[in-house]
Design a protein around this motif. Structure first.
Motif, short mmCIF file in Angstrom:
data_model
loop_
_atom_site.label_atom_id
_atom_site.label_comp_id
_atom_site.label_asym_id
_atom_site.label_seq_id
_atom_site.Cartn_x
_atom_site.Cartn_y
_atom_site.Cartn_z
N GLY A 1 6.44 -11.39 81.04
CA GLY A 1 6.46 -12.81 81.41
C GLY A 1 5.57 -13.68 80.54
O GLY A 1 5.56 -14.90 80.68
N HIS A 2 4.81 -13.05 79.62
CA HIS A 2 3.93 -13.84 78.73
C HIS A 2 4.69 -14.17 77.44
O HIS A 2 5.44 -13.33 76.94
CB HIS A 2 2.69 -13.04 78.34
CG HIS A 2 1.71 -12.89 79.46
ND1 HIS A 2 2.01 -12.25 80.64
CD2 HIS A 2 0.42 -13.31 79.57
CE1 HIS A 2 0.95 -12.27 81.43
NE2 HIS A 2 -0.03 -12.92 80.80
N ILE A 3 4.45 -15.37 76.90
CA ILE A 3 4.94 -15.61 75.54
C ILE A 3 3.82 -15.21 74.58
O ILE A 3 2.65 -15.15 74.98
CB ILE A 3 5.40 -17.07 75.29
CG1 ILE A 3 4.23 -18.06 75.46
CG2 ILE A 3 6.58 -17.44 76.15
CD1 ILE A 3 4.49 -19.38 74.76
N SER B 1 2.20 -23.56 83.39
CA SER B 1 2.61 -22.42 84.21
C SER B 1 3.01 -21.20 83.37
O SER B 1 3.21 -20.12 83.91
CB SER B 1 3.79 -22.82 85.09
OG SER B 1 4.83 -23.32 84.25
N GLN B 2 3.12 -21.38 82.06
CA GLN B 2 3.59 -20.28 81.19
C GLN B 2 2.41 -19.43 80.69
O GLN B 2 1.58 -19.91 79.92
CB GLN B 2 4.35 -20.88 79.99
CG GLN B 2 4.75 -19.87 78.92
CD GLN B 2 5.69 -18.79 79.42
OE1 GLN B 2 6.78 -19.09 79.89
NE2 GLN B 2 5.25 -17.53 79.37
N ILE C 1 2.57 -25.99 75.38
CA ILE C 1 3.20 -24.99 76.26
C ILE C 1 2.91 -25.36 77.72
O ILE C 1 1.75 -25.64 78.06
CB ILE C 1 2.64 -23.57 75.95
CG1 ILE C 1 2.75 -23.26 74.45
CG2 ILE C 1 3.35 -22.50 76.81
CD1 ILE C 1 4.14 -23.26 73.87
#
Ligand code: 13P
Ligand code: SF4
Length: 320
Positions: free
Chosen positions: A117-119, A153-154, A150
């Motif tokens: 879920g992490h970029i 929430s990311q 970004i």
């Protein structure tokens, strides 16, 4: 044309290297891109000198057929990723980067898998394999701005430099998952000696690269990329500057601001280890030979190149 020559590893080197390189540049339709940490002669013969972002931009927009990259491997590799059909030469293929080396692809793939879920935002000082696993590339001059774009929430993994990552966290207030990589040159400045220098030069501005450790950055009046440090020296009204980055940059600072006093920050021990040993592997002789022999050239697999290109293009778009 060249009246005399000397031998270097069984190859003849003309005595007037500057003239010989200029002549090869015309024959090859080549451009010489150089980083500020290169030796002064290389900076003087370069067509363009810049920080990592400026050099990537220049590599993305050149009409030259041959790019001679006077810098380290990840910089020349970035130029090749952007220009697959051009010949990209690096004077010494051993000119790597201690920071890029702290992030091996296999270990990084496992780290990434452990953080679903992490970029991934990767500092440009990494290999093409790491770039291929990243969503966005950044440099020291745009890392803060890119992270700010970004959504809050990311979740973000930031690699490979823990010091730049921590600095970005501080500037943006974001919580980043940091890969624990670092540069041997920038982690070698002595906080104690910088404090002593500040006492001796109370009017001096301390300017530092964000790859330095937090106890050193704490004393900085200004933190920025190599180009930002150079601009600061030119524009700030102070007369003295304590420069906390690789001392190669001082050559351009002297040229652009001849009246200013520039004091290189000392390393922890009495060594020359605030000089980047990888950058300094390139010499004017090797640059000449690379152009004459059209070697050593940068090559990489098309699969990795295509995957590494995307996050670089994203960076160039996001930092326009
Ligand atoms: P800059 O992009 O600020 O020039 O930094 C490159 C580098 O390798 C610093 O160690
Ligand atoms: Fe790599 Fe450090 Fe040299 Fe920059 S100074 S190229 S980060 S080893």
């Amino acid at each position: 044309m060249f009246t005399s020559a000397i031998a270097h590893k069984n190859q003849l080197i003309p005595q007037d290297l500057f003239a010989a390189i200029e002549s090869l540049k015309k024959d090859l339709n080549a451009i010489i891109l150089a980083h500020y940490y290169q030796e002064s002669d290389i900076q003087d013969i370069a067509d363009y000198i810049g920080d990592s972002l400026e050099l990537s931009r220049k590599a993305a927009n050149t009409n030259a057929d041959v790019i001679v990259f006077a810098g380290v491997h990840f910089m020349a590799e970035t130029a090749k990723i952007l220009n697959p059909h051009k010949l990209v030469l690096l004077p010494d293929l051993e000119a790597g980067c201690s920071l890029a080396d702290t992030c091996p692809p296999k270990e990084f793939a496992a780290f990434k898998a452990a953080h679903p879920g992490h970029i991934v935002i990767s500092y440009i000082n990494c290999s093409a394999e790491i770039k291929a696993m990243s969503d966005i590339i950044c440099t020291s001059s745009n890392a803060v701005k890119l992270v700010q774009q970004i959504p809050e929430s990311q979740p973000i993994i930031f690699a490979p430099d823990r010091n730049l990552g921590r600095y970005v966290m501080q500037e943006t207030g974001r919580d980043l998952v940091l890969w624990q990589g670092a540069c041997i040159v920038h982690e070698n400045f002595s906080e104690k000696k910088i404090v002593q220098l500040k006492i001796q030069h109370p009017q001096a501005q301390v300017i530092a690269h964000p790859e330095c450790e937090e106890p050193v950055l704490r004393h900085a009046d200004f933190i920025g990329s190599t180009s930002a440090l150079l601009n600061f020296v030119q524009q700030n009204s102070a007369q003295e500057f304590i420069v906390v980055t690789e001392p190669g940059i001082i050559h351009q600072m002297h040229k652009k601001a001849p009246d200013k006093e520039l004091i290189p920050a000392p390393p922890i021990s009495n060594c020359a280890c605030n000089e980047c040993p990888f950058m300094k592997l390139n010499t004017l002789e090797k640059l000449y030979l690379a152009m004459k022999n059209k070697s050593p050239e940068i090559t990489l697999s098309e699969d990795i190149r295509v995957r590494a290109l995307k996050p670089i293009q994203r960076m160039l778009e996001m930092s326009k």
